[in-house]
Every structure is written in C-alpha cells, then in structure tokens.
Design a protein around this motif. Structure first.
Motif, PDB file in Angstrom:
ATOM      1  N   LEU A  15      21.343  -7.323   0.589  1.00 47.01           N
ATOM      2  CA  LEU A  15      20.832  -8.121  -0.515  1.00 47.01           C
ATOM      3  C   LEU A  15      19.511  -8.771  -0.138  1.00 47.01           C
ATOM      4  O   LEU A  15      19.423  -9.474   0.855  1.00 47.01           O
ATOM      5  N   PRO A  16      18.435  -8.516  -0.910  1.00 48.03           N
ATOM      6  CA  PRO A  16      17.194  -9.241  -0.636  1.00 48.03           C
ATOM      7  C   PRO A  16      17.378 -10.718  -0.937  1.00 48.03           C
ATOM      8  O   PRO A  16      18.240 -11.108  -1.741  1.00 48.03           O
ATOM      9  N   CYS A  17      16.591 -11.549  -0.282  1.00 49.54           N
ATOM     10  CA  CYS A  17      16.708 -12.991  -0.513  1.00 49.54           C
ATOM     11  C   CYS A  17      16.236 -13.321  -1.920  1.00 49.54           C
ATOM     12  O   CYS A  17      15.130 -12.932  -2.310  1.00 49.54           O
ATOM     13  N   PRO A  18      17.058 -14.029  -2.703  1.00 47.45           N
ATOM     14  CA  PRO A  18      16.583 -14.477  -4.010  1.00 47.45           C
ATOM     15  C   PRO A  18      15.354 -15.364  -3.868  1.00 47.45           C
ATOM     16  O   PRO A  18      15.126 -15.975  -2.820  1.00 47.45           O
ATOM     17  N   ALA A  19      14.556 -15.432  -4.918  1.00 46.25           N
ATOM     18  CA  ALA A  19      13.321 -16.219  -4.864  1.00 46.25           C
ATOM     19  C   ALA A  19      13.585 -17.677  -4.533  1.00 46.25           C
ATOM     20  O   ALA A  19      12.753 -18.344  -3.931  1.00 46.25           O
ATOM     21  N   ASN A  20      14.752 -18.170  -4.924  1.00 44.12           N
ATOM     22  CA  ASN A  20      15.064 -19.581  -4.678  1.00 44.12           C
ATOM     23  C   ASN A  20      15.890 -19.776  -3.407  1.00 44.12           C
ATOM     24  O   ASN A  20      16.409 -20.859  -3.169  1.00 44.12           O
ATOM     25  N   ASP A  21      16.050 -18.713  -2.612  1.00 48.68           N
ATOM     26  CA  ASP A  21      16.850 -18.817  -1.391  1.00 48.68           C
ATOM     27  C   ASP A  21      16.174 -18.000  -0.300  1.00 48.68           C
ATOM     28  O   ASP A  21      16.456 -16.833  -0.123  1.00 48.68           O
ATOM     29  N   LEU A  22      15.264 -18.610   0.421  1.00 43.95           N
ATOM     30  CA  LEU A  22      14.496 -17.929   1.447  1.00 43.95           C
ATOM     31  C   LEU A  22      15.007 -18.262   2.836  1.00 43.95           C
ATOM     32  O   LEU A  22      14.270 -18.230   3.801  1.00 43.95           O
ATOM     33  N   GLY A  23      16.284 -18.588   2.917  1.00 45.97           N
ATOM     34  CA  GLY A  23      16.869 -18.885   4.213  1.00 45.97           C
ATOM     35  C   GLY A  23      17.429 -20.278   4.324  1.00 45.97           C
ATOM     36  O   GLY A  23      18.073 -20.598   5.321  1.00 45.97           O
ATOM     37  N   ASP A  24      17.174 -21.128   3.334  1.00 47.94           N
ATOM     38  CA  ASP A  24      17.751 -22.475   3.337  1.00 47.94           C
ATOM     39  C   ASP A  24      19.160 -22.399   2.770  1.00 47.94           C
ATOM     40  O   ASP A  24      19.350 -22.103   1.594  1.00 47.94           O
ATOM     41  N   ALA A  25      20.152 -22.636   3.605  1.00 43.64           N
ATOM     42  CA  ALA A  25      21.543 -22.568   3.156  1.00 43.64           C
ATOM     43  C   ALA A  25      22.360 -23.615   3.890  1.00 43.64           C
ATOM     44  O   ALA A  25      22.086 -23.931   5.055  1.00 43.64           O
ATOM     45  N   VAL A  26      23.343 -24.159   3.213  1.00 40.15           N
ATOM     46  CA  VAL A  26      24.299 -25.089   3.817  1.00 40.15           C
ATOM     47  C   VAL A  26      25.696 -24.588   3.469  1.00 40.15           C
ATOM     48  O   VAL A  26      26.013 -24.385   2.293  1.00 40.15           O
ATOM     49  N   ILE A  27      26.515 -24.370   4.496  1.00 40.90           N
ATOM     50  CA  ILE A  27      27.904 -24.001   4.271  1.00 40.90           C
ATOM     51  C   ILE A  27      28.788 -25.027   4.964  1.00 40.90           C
ATOM     52  O   ILE A  27      28.376 -25.662   5.940  1.00 40.90           O
ATOM     53  N   ARG A  28      30.016 -25.176   4.481  1.00 40.88           N
ATOM     54  CA  ARG A  28      30.881 -26.220   5.032  1.00 40.88           C
ATOM     55  C   ARG A  28      32.338 -25.885   4.765  1.00 40.88           C
ATOM     56  O   ARG A  28      32.675 -25.153   3.839  1.00 40.88           O
ATOM     57  N   ALA A  29      33.201 -26.450   5.616  1.00 37.03           N
ATOM     58  CA  ALA A  29      34.644 -26.308   5.429  1.00 37.03           C
ATOM     59  C   ALA A  29      35.337 -27.400   6.232  1.00 37.03           C
ATOM     60  O   ALA A  29      34.838 -27.826   7.288  1.00 37.03           O
ATOM     61  N   PRO A  30      36.512 -27.880   5.762  1.00 41.18           N
ATOM     62  CA  PRO A  30      37.242 -28.920   6.499  1.00 41.18           C
ATOM     63  C   PRO A  30      37.677 -28.436   7.873  1.00 41.18           C
ATOM     64  O   PRO A  30      38.035 -27.269   8.058  1.00 41.18           O
ATOM     65  N   ALA A  31      37.665 -29.361   8.834  1.00 39.11           N
ATOM     66  CA  ALA A  31      38.163 -29.090  10.184  1.00 39.11           C
ATOM     67  C   ALA A  31      38.709 -30.389  10.749  1.00 39.11           C
ATOM     68  O   ALA A  31      37.949 -31.275  11.130  1.00 39.11           O
ATOM     69  N   PRO A 162      40.949 -23.981  11.828  1.00 34.67           N
ATOM     70  CA  PRO A 162      39.837 -24.555  11.073  1.00 34.67           C
ATOM     71  C   PRO A 162      38.622 -24.899  11.923  1.00 34.67           C
ATOM     72  O   PRO A 162      37.514 -25.043  11.386  1.00 34.67           O
ATOM     73  N   HIS A 163      38.807 -25.030  13.242  1.00 35.23           N
ATOM     74  CA  HIS A 163      37.681 -25.380  14.113  1.00 35.23           C
ATOM     75  C   HIS A 163      36.923 -24.159  14.614  1.00 35.23           C
ATOM     76  O   HIS A 163      35.994 -24.290  15.415  1.00 35.23           O
ATOM     77  N   ALA A 164      37.294 -22.969  14.138  1.00 32.41           N
ATOM     78  CA  ALA A 164      36.646 -21.726  14.562  1.00 32.41           C
ATOM     79  C   ALA A 164      35.488 -21.375  13.631  1.00 32.41           C
ATOM     80  O   ALA A 164      35.558 -21.565  12.413  1.00 32.41           O
ATOM     81  N   ILE A 165      34.422 -20.844  14.213  1.00 30.56           N
ATOM     82  CA  ILE A 165      33.309 -20.266  13.462  1.00 30.56           C
ATOM     83  C   ILE A 165      33.210 -18.805  13.879  1.00 30.56           C
ATOM     84  O   ILE A 165      32.853 -18.506  15.031  1.00 30.56           O
ATOM     85  N   ALA A 166      33.563 -17.908  12.986  1.00 27.08           N
ATOM     86  CA  ALA A 166      33.503 -16.480  13.288  1.00 27.08           C
ATOM     87  C   ALA A 166      32.057 -16.003  13.155  1.00 27.08           C
ATOM     88  O   ALA A 166      31.374 -16.311  12.170  1.00 27.08           O
TER      89      ALA A 166
END
Length: 305
Positions: A15-31, A162-166
């Motif tokens: 997937l090419p990067c959308p115009a509004n998403d050039l690498g700035d991303a935040v992901i999160r999950a409870p741990a 939950p403390h794992a990052i694959a």
C-alpha cells in the motif's frame, strides 16, 4: 504466528502511503495497569521514534540512528570479506548527515496502520554519504539512498501476552548486489541512560543474570531496566530465513558521553561465492513493562516458539 504467517507477513506491504499519512502513526494497546504506545514519524521514514509505557519513554530518539529500527553492514569491493563499520551501512531511519533535523535521507514507500499494529516499507539511506569516512575508512556506497528494502509489521500484544510487541521483518538485498559478508542488525533499541541495569535471560531456567554493559555480543536474550526494575525492555529472536545465517547474538552498549544505552539482535552471513540477493526474514518479539513483565513475556514467547 506460525511459520507460514511469518513468511507472508511482510510480503503484503504494497500500500502506498496516503497523502495524509507519510509515516506519522500512533498505535496503542493495554498492557497491565498502563498501555503501550508506539509512535512512528515521517521525520524517520517510518522508523519507530517512541515506545511509552507506565508514564516513561523507552527510546532515546535523538538523531537518525537512535531509534527502535533495523540496519545492516556489508563488506565493500576489494576488502576480502572484511566489514569496516558503517562504510556500507543501510539504516532505516536515515543517515549521519540527517542529524537531529526534520527530514530523513531514507524514503518511506509504503505504510499502513490500525489501532494496535502498523506496517512500513522503506528504502534505507546509507549511514555515510559518498566521500565520508568511518574509522579512517571511506564509504563504499556511491549514492545516499540505497536500493535495499526494509519492510516491517509491528503489532502490540500476543494472545495472553499484552506486554509483547511482535516484530516481523523483511530485509531485501537487491539484484546486482556483490557481497561476501553481511551483518544484519535485525533490530536495535537505543534507550535513555537510566536503563542501565543489564541482564541476560537464561532460557532453560527463566532466571535473570547480571552482565556488564559491554560492548559485546553473547547468545542469551537481554533485558535492560531502570533501578528497581519498574520499567524494562527486552527482545528475543524466534526465527530467520534463509538458512545459513548465524545467530542470533545479543549485543549491548553503554555510551557514557551520549548518556544512552543500546541493545541489538544480530545475524551474520558469509559466502565466499557471494551472498545471493533476495529476502532475509526475521521474526522477533520485544517485551515492554516491568522487568518481571519482560522476563515472563520472553520466557513464554520462547516456549511457544
């Protein structure tokens, strides 16, 4: 994730990067009683700029080398298979010249993210620009941007962990490459200096044993923590293809002047006839939380394989 899933995980990064998403991303999950929050930035061509948990930052993202990221070193022509550090060194986040600046010499070609996972595909820059030197040795690359490709899929949490990052990674050596020796820094983490308690994890017993801050590599997974063990990060490598790779080994450093510490996971390959271009795939897990969270997570990850 089974072997088949692992081998196909990064192949879908088209997937090419959308115009509004050039690498700035935040992901999160409870741990546990907090959450793991991972941030990538366009400034670093999609490399991981920040990992936070329990009110603390785990990554010392000062320039374009100190991230949670991937790099490799290769021998140059006429070296007889000897690698001179950094002289042919594609680096995911960028180059030495990028410094603390707002842009990267690496190029982010594909990106995709959801609430708890992200994928990127990057053409890494060489750490040295043509004409620059490291340890008195000149850079072998003749361009700033390499033709190599680093693709990753990162997701927070595994079933019951939950403390794992694959971290599923593909490193592509392009057609026409001419090398006899490769060192893949499949993953490295530069951390704030207060994570200065270095311990190795014994896979057989689950015990943690202190180790000096190096520099050096050894065969056991490493966990780095603050005093008291309230915050820690560790990593383990689970799988790599193709065959012939030696490793993993786990390295550690303490850079006193820069006030930063580092761990890495390393694989090596030597071939007198020449290393065949193509994909090299690595499956790793990073653990974030307390020192005991990290220990328990890595032990269970290794048990599951």
């Amino acid at each position: 994730m089974n072997r088949r899933d692992f081998l196909s995980a990064t192949a879908a990064l088209v997937l090419p990067c959308p115009a509004n998403d050039l690498g700035d991303a935040v992901i999160r999950a409870p741990a546990g009683d907090s959450e793991i929050v991972i941030t990538t930035t366009a400034r670093l061509a999609g490399a991981i700029h920040s990992v936070r948990w329990g009110g603390r930052e785990f990554i010392d993202s000062a320039d374009h080398g100190r991230q949670l990221q991937t790099a490799a070193n290769f021998d140059g022509p006429g070296t007889g298979g000897v690698i001179h550090a950094e002289t042919y060194n594609p680096t995911e986040a960028g180059s030495l010249r990028d410094g603390a600046g707002p842009t990267s010499s690496s190029r982010l070609d594909a990106c995709n993210s959801g609430p708890d996972r992200l994928s990127t595909r990057t053409r890494p820059a060489f750490w040295l620009a043509p004409g620059e030197r490291s340890g008195g040795q000149p850079a072998f690359n003749t361009t700033v941007l390499s033709d190599h490709v680093i693709a990753k899929t990162v997701r927070i949490g595994l079933p019951g962990l939950p403390h794992a990052i694959a971290y599923d990674l593909s490193y592509t050596l392009p057609p026409g490459s001419r090398h006899n020796h490769a060192v893949f820094e499949a993953l490295t983490g530069y951390m704030p200096h207060e994570f200065d308690r270095f311990k190795t994890l014994d896979p057989a017993t689950g015990h943690l044993d202190p180790i000096d801050p190096g520099p050096g590599e050894q065969p056991r997974p490493l966990i780095l923590s603050v005093a008291g063990g309230t915050h820690a990060m560790g990593a383990v490598a689970l799988d790599a293809t193709p065959g012939g790779l030696s490793g993993p080994t786990y390295g550690r450093w303490r850079f006193q002047a820069e006030r930063v510490v580092k761990w890495n996971v390393v694989y090596r390959l030597r071939d007198k006839a020449g290393i065949a271009p193509g994909d090299f795939r690595f499956r790793l897990v990073v653990a974030v939380g307390t020192r005991d969270n990290a220990r328990r997570t890595l032990i269970e990850v290794m048990r599951r394989g």
